[in-house]
Design an enzyme around this catalytic site. Sequence first.
Site, PDB file in Angstrom:
ATOM      1  N   ASP B 310      49.063  54.237  71.774  1.00 14.60           N
ATOM      2  CA  ASP B 310      49.958  54.669  72.847  1.00 14.60           C
ATOM      3  C   ASP B 310      51.318  53.980  72.855  1.00 14.60           C
ATOM      4  O   ASP B 310      52.246  54.503  73.439  1.00 14.60           O
ATOM      5  CB  ASP B 310      49.262  54.508  74.200  1.00 14.60           C
ATOM      6  CG  ASP B 310      48.119  55.519  74.363  1.00 14.60           C
ATOM      7  OD1 ASP B 310      47.005  55.122  74.717  1.00 14.60           O
ATOM      8  OD2 ASP B 310      48.359  56.722  74.100  1.00 14.60           O
ATOM      9  N   TYR B 394      45.459  59.977  80.769  1.00 17.03           N
ATOM     10  CA  TYR B 394      45.196  58.647  81.279  1.00 17.03           C
ATOM     11  C   TYR B 394      46.412  58.028  81.960  1.00 17.03           C
ATOM     12  O   TYR B 394      47.555  58.346  81.650  1.00 17.03           O
ATOM     13  CB  TYR B 394      44.795  57.713  80.129  1.00 17.03           C
ATOM     14  CG  TYR B 394      43.327  57.380  80.094  1.00 17.03           C
ATOM     15  CD1 TYR B 394      42.546  57.716  78.981  1.00 17.03           C
ATOM     16  CD2 TYR B 394      42.714  56.740  81.154  1.00 17.03           C
ATOM     17  CE1 TYR B 394      41.181  57.414  78.955  1.00 17.03           C
ATOM     18  CE2 TYR B 394      41.357  56.448  81.132  1.00 17.03           C
ATOM     19  CZ  TYR B 394      40.599  56.780  80.032  1.00 17.03           C
ATOM     20  OH  TYR B 394      39.248  56.481  80.001  1.00 17.03           O
TER      21      TYR B 394
END
Lengths: 677, 677
Positions: B310, B394
């Site tokens: 990420d 998320y």
Amino acid sequence: MVVSPPHPFDPITPTEIQLAVRILEATFPGVSLRYKRIDVNEPIKKDVVPYIEAERLRRPLPAPPARLLYTLFHRLDTGAFYKAILNADSRTIVYAKELPREVQGPIDVDEITEIEEMCMKHPAVLAEIEKMQLPPGVTVCNDPWMYGTDSETETRRLFQCFMYLVEVDHPQNNHYSLPCKFSPVFDGLTHELIRMDYLPGGADHANTETQPWKPVKTIQYAHDILDEPLRTDLKPYIVQQPEGPSFTSDGNSVYWQKWRFRVGFNIREGLVLYNILYDNRNVFYRLSISEMTVPYGDPRAPYHRKQAFDVGDAGFGMNANQLSLGCDCLGHIKYFDGYRNDSKGNPVQLKNVICMHEQDNGLQHKHTNYRSGAATVVRNRQLVLQMICTVANYEYIFAYIFDQAGGIELEIRATGILSTVPFDNENGKTVPWGTNVGPGVMAPFHQHMFSFRIDPAIDGFKNTVYYEDSVPMPEDENNPWLVGYTTESNVMKTSGSANTSIDRHRVFKIRNDNINNPITYKPVSYKLQAAPSQMLLVSKNALGYRRAEFATKPIWVTKYQDDELYAAGEFTNQSRRAEGVETWVRRKDNVENEDVVLWHTFGLTHNPRIEDFPIMPMERVSVMLKPDGFFTKNPALDVPQSAQAFNKSTLHAEATSCCGHTGGASVSKAKLYKRLD
Amino acid sequence: MVVSPPHPFDPITPTEIQLAVRILEATFPGVSLRYKRIDVNEPIKKDVVPYIEAERLRRPLPAPPARLLYTLFHRLDTGAFYKAILNADSRTIVYAKELPREVQGPIDVDEITEIEEMCMKHPAVLAEIEKMQLPPGVTVCNDPWMYGTDSETETRRLFQCFMYLVEVDHPQNNHYSLPCKFSPVFDGLTHELIRMDYLPGGADHANTETQPWKPVKTIQYAHDILDEPLRTDLKPYIVQQPEGPSFTSDGNSVYWQKWRFRVGFNIREGLVLYNILYDNRNVFYRLSISEMTVPYGDPRAPYHRKQAFDVGDAGFGMNANQLSLGCDCLGHIKYFDGYRNDSKGNPVQLKNVICMHEQDNGLQHKHTNYRSGAATVVRNRQLVLQMICTVANYEYIFAYIFDQAGGIELEIRATGILSTVPFDNENGKTVPWGTNVGPGVMAPFHQHMFSFRIDPAIDGFKNTVYYEDSVPMPEDENNPWLVGYTTESNVMKTSGSANTSIDRHRVFKIRNDNINNPITYKPVSYKLQAAPSQMLLVSKNALGYRRAEFATKPIWVTKYQDDELYAAGEFTNQSRRAEGVETWVRRKDNVENEDVVLWHTFGLTHNPRIEDFPIMPMERVSVMLKPDGFFTKNPALDVPQSAQAFNKSTLHAEATSCCGHTGGASVSKAKLYKRLD
């Protein structure tokens, strides 16, 4: 002032303390009794469960279980030490038994006061003080300690008084900064001096004769006797609940955000939580800290016996601070009281020993849909029940923290003052088992080991403990890309102990085999987010090991028995062995789909930093119990959105204020969700 | 609006973004460029240290280091992908190099938007949608994902679009509840469909042809489309700071309770902290999350490639939420902004991506002298710097939390929505690598692995990393009672990795060998309270292992080099191996008393609970850095006493209010401290 009869889980009342005295006086007519402990005895579980289930299901209540009282006392004629269980309803003795000579009861408040005062007046102590040739204004005080154990044959009740210099006449002078090198050992019953111990002065085992004192300045912590000025730039931070708190209570029964439970209190464990329900479903029957022990790592006499059992030797309830509004707790606070007895059997009120309040713990859940920029934001409101215990030098802060998503956290903070010993540490001297914290003073290494006793009732009173490890899949045709992993499950079928494992990400869970989750197809369950810790460092061959065997394994599972409450056994003071969990698991009871108890040992190996002196910034350890397949989705979905109108945050000048949605930064906020027909 | 030149640690400014574009246009005249990344480049450390030291010591400032910019861009004529470093002071190129074909840059905002829209229009996708025979009102959306890696020879830039049904036309409809069983793979540059993947429908590896949709109700989380009513009994909890906050700031420089530091921000790492001083002493040069990776444990294609990085693939800064007053943060809030570029080189403001505010974390230290009943009580005020990132489904909340006793905590919370896959799970079907979270939907097991990059400056820029284990003493004449324990110390002399150990209570510390503490006689030091975690579960033979080798060991120590910032290397998107910490330690540099960097890998093995769906109650993991012999006593002694006049708590009705001192319950409060002359 008790108007209605106490609930089975309520703490002892002053009336009951007085009743106990009358029953025992009637049982031992003409004998002077000295009362060590008068408290509630745990209700018989099979008798109380129908009662609390009827409460839960709003059915007509059956007869409550018998209200039992637990007493320990000495006969002053024979010196014999007794335990008696009383029935407060029928006002009778259930049984009274004389305890064997080697069994020492816990300390009590009056006893400790007597020992401390007697020590200061004893000629042998005064003689040592004389040798120190103290300048005017410098005096001496002492902290009496349980003697501990280094023998299988000792039957005397002993105290070791650790001596300190009082350099400044101030109610918070830090005497721990100036430990003395002599330490008397007294017989706690006869008040005889048994021995004068001389403490090591250097880095070896040699002890030191008392010499004239070479003045050293005390390292103080109390604000008005600090060397340095106070900080002046801390601005007030005020918590307000203008509409009041979200909790309601009725006596010791509390309701908050779908949680319902009862607050218990006793002299030994302090705060106990009973009959914890979420959305009227059973979750836990009882939660408590069943023991803690603090063995020291300095190998030299007399420190080898330093291993207090702060629950069994003394009592968290006995040592609980009476809390002050606005000092200890912030916000809108409710307090609960307790009672203890004094040695004459008089009730003594313990006001405000438990506080309860809400707190905000940041965000609970958030999601921004990056396409639309719209977000759901819910804050994490918690309910805290807290108790602060002062155990001579140390403080422990125990908090149970409930959240809105079915979770309960046990948080323990250690603060207060390190236990210190004298050490001539000028010119670079150090020891390998302690830290220099000032001139002439050292803080030895030690461990704080806690036993968290979890009596579950996951959707009912028959549960199973198991654990799951996360393990890579074998490298075969089911895992062709070598990325797969699964969980391996092990049920604890018979009572015993188990290890934690970080490498396998072992998670202990408690389930109800009789109730399946309709979506996961697995039994409803709670998981323990444990605190994996180093276990007891003392040798297996040391007496300290046998006394605290609960602290050699992180997980114990026993089958519930009414009198099995304390991980190291009922009588820990000067014990030779524990007779606690390690004994009970040897029965090898079936614990699968049974009334089980899970005992989690965790701790802090505490090798002091100098920054822990003269008063310790809190050190925190924490364990959580969280639902795992207990619900069919996040149980906190219905907590309202976090909004400025509700929260009333303020913006620090210089920045410009924001606008409505929180945007995920990945897409420009102007882009709304599009229908694709 | 930048008035003065940016500080070396300041984020990029819009002017600098525009300058970068002009420099590159001048360098590639007549060529259309597509800008992927225009951001600050880390200053050269040997050039910036004299500058910040002069600031710290209030000496005349030398010339600041060159202001460098980092750019990634494509030439639209040849398709070549370039990296260029620019000097914003001299307005020149330092260097520009074409990157090898297999190097894929990170994703950017415009690119993801294009892929998502293109996917929804592609005939092959529309054909699959047709096969589903969706009822009116039910539409489809997609989340484009980085393709990941399962080949050593792929050079195309690929995206895998995961498809979902949109049952309700609402900006927060939870499409993750209804995953589809087909998933197109696209070439990100040509927009060609490479392949239509069909996802497994059952518990085995077999994939499923697209069938007519059997309606299933979405499990929603947004408040106005929930089935259940909202809770109505949550009362407001308001934090006020009527005298304002205790922090001050000047641009990105912050001062709070003896801490001084600079807030940095970049598109890749998001929030970065620089030049952290306590009481004007150096503590840390730089703190950041250098990478995170989330490998999934479902062994079946195409999920075997699900392993987002990420930070490197996308960027926390890029994905940082623009925060809303009163929603995300409670109390008196200051915000910091950032900037990114769009694909045309225009600056885009990222407002309020970092928030800063105080919070109260209960008691900091307390001691009650049980003889006098007098107590010192100090509360734990903290300063929080926080960033919230949305990475498709998320959310991650990153907070650095400063306390008044020299401690810094990095707290990470995971929330948002689980990554879901379709699974025909009626009639009791389960898989061993995931959890059923609803009808037809499963959430696979996965790990969140973080790399915390700690660039220390403990009282100076040459430090040493070592670790201490607590070990029992041998059972010999030095330990006659078998209770002793000491610490064993191991210095990391050459760059490498190390393990954590709960069993040995291993503690990693960072010290300055050139400065001794005058009381402990040991070098001044900080300790890392690590978060021991299960490391990467993928097989050593998997590509995912080589891509994320940082996540195979909890501790790495390297010698500082200017371009070594990211634990898995500079280019993670579709990488075949990392070229990060595991590569750098192979140099076996001397790291004793050197400019060192400590990289701590920790994580959460996340085997979803059904309670994590449809939106996840935050899961929290935390690491602390605390002084250990850095000071000569508790540095927070001078924080004023906690008092009701300051805190203004309120008492819940029914209880009676308390009085002055908190009493240790062990002695009656009437007993004052006595002089013993």
